[in-house]
Design a protein around this motif. Structure first.
Motif, PDB file in Angstrom:
ATOM      1  N   ILE A 175      -1.000  -4.712  -8.671  1.00  0.00           N
ATOM      2  CA  ILE A 175       0.288  -4.656  -7.968  1.00  0.00           C
ATOM      3  C   ILE A 175       1.016  -5.977  -8.129  1.00  0.00           C
ATOM      4  CG2 ILE A 175       1.342  -4.578  -5.664  1.00  0.00           C
ATOM      5  CD1 ILE A 175      -0.629  -2.413  -4.923  1.00  0.00           C
ATOM      6  N   GLN A 176       2.271  -5.892  -8.572  1.00  0.00           N
ATOM      7  CA  GLN A 176       3.122  -7.064  -8.727  1.00  0.00           C
ATOM      8  C   GLN A 176       4.467  -6.790  -8.060  1.00  0.00           C
ATOM      9  OE1 GLN A 176       3.251  -8.117 -12.906  1.00  0.00           O
ATOM     10  NE2 GLN A 176       1.023  -8.040 -13.103  1.00  0.00           N
ATOM     11  N   GLY A 177       5.116  -7.848  -7.606  1.00  0.00           N
ATOM     12  CA  GLY A 177       6.406  -7.707  -6.937  1.00  0.00           C
ATOM     13  C   GLY A 177       6.279  -7.960  -5.448  1.00  0.00           C
ATOM     14  N   SER A 178       7.403  -7.980  -4.757  1.00  0.00           N
ATOM     15  CA  SER A 178       7.415  -8.259  -3.324  1.00  0.00           C
ATOM     16  C   SER A 178       6.916  -7.051  -2.537  1.00  0.00           C
ATOM     17  CB  SER A 178       8.842  -8.592  -2.873  1.00  0.00           C
ATOM     18  OG  SER A 178       9.667  -7.433  -2.961  1.00  0.00           O
ATOM     19  N   PHE A 179       6.433  -7.310  -1.315  1.00  0.00           N
ATOM     20  CA  PHE A 179       5.953  -6.217  -0.475  1.00  0.00           C
ATOM     21  C   PHE A 179       7.084  -5.248  -0.143  1.00  0.00           C
ATOM     22  CE2 PHE A 179       4.937  -4.439   3.792  1.00  0.00           C
ATOM     23  CZ  PHE A 179       3.862  -3.650   3.410  1.00  0.00           C
ATOM     24  N   ALA A 180       8.312  -5.745  -0.079  1.00  0.00           N
ATOM     25  CA  ALA A 180       9.454  -4.853   0.162  1.00  0.00           C
ATOM     26  C   ALA A 180       9.549  -3.794  -0.934  1.00  0.00           C
ATOM     27  CB  ALA A 180      10.747  -5.658   0.236  1.00  0.00           C
ATOM     28  N   GLN A 181       9.146  -4.141  -2.157  1.00  0.00           N
ATOM     29  CA  GLN A 181       9.134  -3.197  -3.282  1.00  0.00           C
ATOM     30  C   GLN A 181       7.933  -2.269  -3.242  1.00  0.00           C
ATOM     31  OE1 GLN A 181       9.397  -6.186  -6.572  1.00  0.00           O
ATOM     32  NE2 GLN A 181      10.833  -4.731  -7.472  1.00  0.00           N
ATOM     33  N   THR A 182       6.782  -2.802  -2.841  1.00  0.00           N
ATOM     34  CA  THR A 182       5.516  -2.069  -2.998  1.00  0.00           C
ATOM     35  C   THR A 182       5.021  -1.417  -1.709  1.00  0.00           C
ATOM     36  OG1 THR A 182       4.125  -4.007  -2.549  1.00  0.00           O
ATOM     37  CG2 THR A 182       4.866  -3.675  -4.829  1.00  0.00           C
ATOM     38  N   ASP A 183       5.654  -1.682  -0.557  1.00  0.00           N
ATOM     39  CA  ASP A 183       5.314  -1.102   0.747  1.00  0.00           C
ATOM     40  C   ASP A 183       4.936   0.385   0.602  1.00  0.00           C
ATOM     41  OD1 ASP A 183       5.234  -0.403   3.443  1.00  0.00           O
ATOM     42  OD2 ASP A 183       7.385  -0.619   3.767  1.00  0.00           O
ATOM     43  N   PRO A 184       3.744   0.798   1.113  1.00  0.00           N
ATOM     44  CA  PRO A 184       2.803   0.106   1.994  1.00  0.00           C
ATOM     45  C   PRO A 184       1.640  -0.574   1.271  1.00  0.00           C
ATOM     46  CG  PRO A 184       2.192   2.396   1.884  1.00  0.00           C
ATOM     47  CD  PRO A 184       3.383   2.228   0.968  1.00  0.00           C
ATOM     48  N   PHE A 185       1.740  -0.687  -0.067  1.00  0.00           N
ATOM     49  CA  PHE A 185       0.655  -1.281  -0.849  1.00  0.00           C
ATOM     50  C   PHE A 185       0.821  -2.800  -0.864  1.00  0.00           C
ATOM     51  CE2 PHE A 185       1.657   2.870  -2.940  1.00  0.00           C
ATOM     52  CZ  PHE A 185       0.530   3.551  -2.527  1.00  0.00           C
ATOM     53  N   ILE A 186      -0.200  -3.519  -0.423  1.00  0.00           N
ATOM     54  CA  ILE A 186      -0.137  -4.974  -0.374  1.00  0.00           C
ATOM     55  C   ILE A 186      -0.670  -5.579  -1.663  1.00  0.00           C
ATOM     56  CG2 ILE A 186      -0.935  -7.040   0.854  1.00  0.00           C
ATOM     57  CD1 ILE A 186      -1.312  -5.179   3.350  1.00  0.00           C
ATOM     58  N   MET A 187      -1.833  -5.119  -2.083  1.00  0.00           N
ATOM     59  CA  MET A 187      -2.506  -5.697  -3.246  1.00  0.00           C
ATOM     60  C   MET A 187      -3.456  -4.663  -3.815  1.00  0.00           C
ATOM     61  SD  MET A 187      -4.918  -9.144  -3.303  1.00  0.00           S
ATOM     62  CE  MET A 187      -6.300  -8.414  -2.424  1.00  0.00           C
ATOM     63  N   LEU A 188      -3.641  -4.653  -5.128  1.00  0.00           N
ATOM     64  CA  LEU A 188      -4.676  -3.842  -5.765  1.00  0.00           C
ATOM     65  C   LEU A 188      -5.285  -4.671  -6.880  1.00  0.00           C
ATOM     66  CD1 LEU A 188      -6.239  -1.197  -6.261  1.00  0.00           C
ATOM     67  CD2 LEU A 188      -4.360  -0.446  -7.719  1.00  0.00           C
ATOM     68  N   MET A 189      -6.598  -4.884  -6.792  1.00  0.00           N
ATOM     69  CA  MET A 189      -7.302  -5.637  -7.827  1.00  0.00           C
ATOM     70  C   MET A 189      -8.210  -4.709  -8.619  1.00  0.00           C
ATOM     71  SD  MET A 189      -6.139  -8.709  -7.583  1.00  0.00           S
ATOM     72  CE  MET A 189      -7.274  -9.572  -8.685  1.00  0.00           C
TER      73      MET A 189
END
Length: 290
Positions: free
Chosen positions: A30-44
Motif C-alpha cells: 500500500i502506497q499513498g496517503s490514508f485519505a486515499q487508501t482508507d480503511p487500509f493503513i498498511m499491507l506488507m
C-alpha cells in the motif's frame, strides 16, 4: 447492469530488507496517503528464506486497529498457535494487546499482513482473534477460476469472519485465458495485488502484472459494481482487497493507531506499565476458530 470498475492507479512496490535480518525481504504493497487508501493503513508482503535455527520475531504490542494475516507459503508461530499455508487470521488489537509471531527454525515463508483501521466508535474495543484454517475457507471453482473467500461475501460465498469494517478479502487463481466477474459494492475502496502471472481488467483490458498493485476507481452508492478479469497466457493468481472507507482521520506511530497524538502517548504509557495483556489470555469466547 452493474457499473464497471476500472484501474485508476498502477504501481510496482519496491522490495527492501526486512526487520528480521538476513533472508527477509519486504514489499510495502500500500502506497499513498490514508485519505486515499482508507480503511487500509498498511499491507506488507513479507518473504523470508531463513537459513538458520536462531529464533526470529517475538512479542510486540498493537492497539487501535486490526491485523489481517494471510499466509501464502510456509508456516509461522509456535506450539501454542501455528499458521500454515492458506490460513487466515484477523486480530482485533482494539484497546491494546501483546502479540507474538515467532519463526524458530529454518524455513521459507511468505505472508501478507494488512493493517485495517477500526471505526472510531470501536477504536478501543475489547481485543479478539479470529482464525480460519485453509481447509475451511469458502471456495468456488467455475470455468477455470478458483475463488477463496476469507472475509465478506462475494460470488455466492460468505465468510464466517466477523467484521467491524465491512471488508472483502479473496484469493483468485485463474487458469490461462479464463475470465470472471467479481462483484463488490460500488463505494468500497479496492485493489488487487498480483502474486503470479498477469491479469487484464475491464473492457479496456488494463494489464496488471506479477508483483504489481492495481487500485480501482471508487464510485458512489451501495449497489454492486463489477470487476471484469481475464487471465494471461500463463494464468494468474492475485489477492483482492475491498472495504468500506470510514472517513475518520488517524494518527499512526510505531505499533499503535489512534485518533490523536494524546492517544499514542497514552498507549505507550500503558504498554510500559504492563497494562496490555497477551492475546492468548483473552476470554475463550473472543478466540474464534473456523
Amino acid at each position: 447492469m452493474a457499473n464497471q470498475r476500472k484501474i485508476e492507479r498502477l504501481y510496482t512496490p519496491t522490495e527492501q530488507p526486512g526487520f528480521l535480518g538476513a533472508g527477509h525481504l519486504a514489499r510495502p504493497v500500500i502506497q499513498g496517503s490514508f485519505a486515499q487508501t482508507d480503511p487500509f493503513i498498511m499491507l506488507m508482503d513479507d518473504i523470508l528464506d531463513k537459513k538458520d535455527n536462531e529464533p526470529a520475531g517475538g512479542p510486540h504490542p498493537h492497539a487501535g486497529f486490526e491485523t489481517v494475516t494471510l499466509l501464502l507459503e510456509g508456516s509461522i508461530g509456535d506450539e501454542n498457535h501455528k499458521m500454515k499455508a492458506g490460513d487466515f487470521q484477523m486480530m482485533t488489537a482494539g484497546s491494546g494487546i501483546i502479540h507474538t509471531e515467532t519463526i524458530e527454525e529454518k524455513t521459507r515463508m511468505r505472508l501478507l499482513q494488512l493493517w485495517l483501521t477500526l471505526p472510531k466508535k470501536h477504536r478501543w474495543t475489547t481485543p479478539r482473534v479470529q482464525d480460519m484454517f485453509n481447509e475451511h475457507v469458502p471456495v468456488s471453482n467455475t470455468g477455470g477460476v478458483q475463488l477463496k473467500l476469507y472475509s465478506g461475501s462475494m460470488s455466492g460465498l460468505q465468510s464466517p469472519v466477523k467484521n467491524y469494517v465491512p471488508v472483502i478479502i479473496a484469493e483468485v487463481n485463474m487458469q490461462p485465458g479464463s475470465e470472471s466477474k467479481l462483484d463488490i459494492p460500488s463505494n468500497f475502496n479496492a485493489f488487487i495485488y498480483v502474486l503470479q502471472g498477469e491479469v487484464s481488467i475491464g473492457d479496456e483490458k488494463r494489464l496488471v502484472k506479477q508483483d504489481q498493485v492495481g487500485w480501482f476507481d471508487i464510485q458512489y452508492g451501495s449497489q454492486l459494481s463489477e470487476i471484469k478479469v481475464q487471465a494471461g497466457i500463463t494464468g494468474s493468481r492475485f489477492v483482492l482487497y475491498a472495504a468500506q472507507p470510514q472517513g475518520d482521520a488517524i494518527v499512526s506511530h510505531g505499533p499503535f493507531i489512534g485518533d490523536s497524538s494524546e492517544d499514542i502517548v497514552r498507549l505507550y504509557k500503558e504498554f510500559r506499565q504492563g497494562k496490555m495483556q497477551h492475546i492468548s489470555t483473552v476470554d475463550e469466547e473472543l478466540k474464534m476458530k473456523y
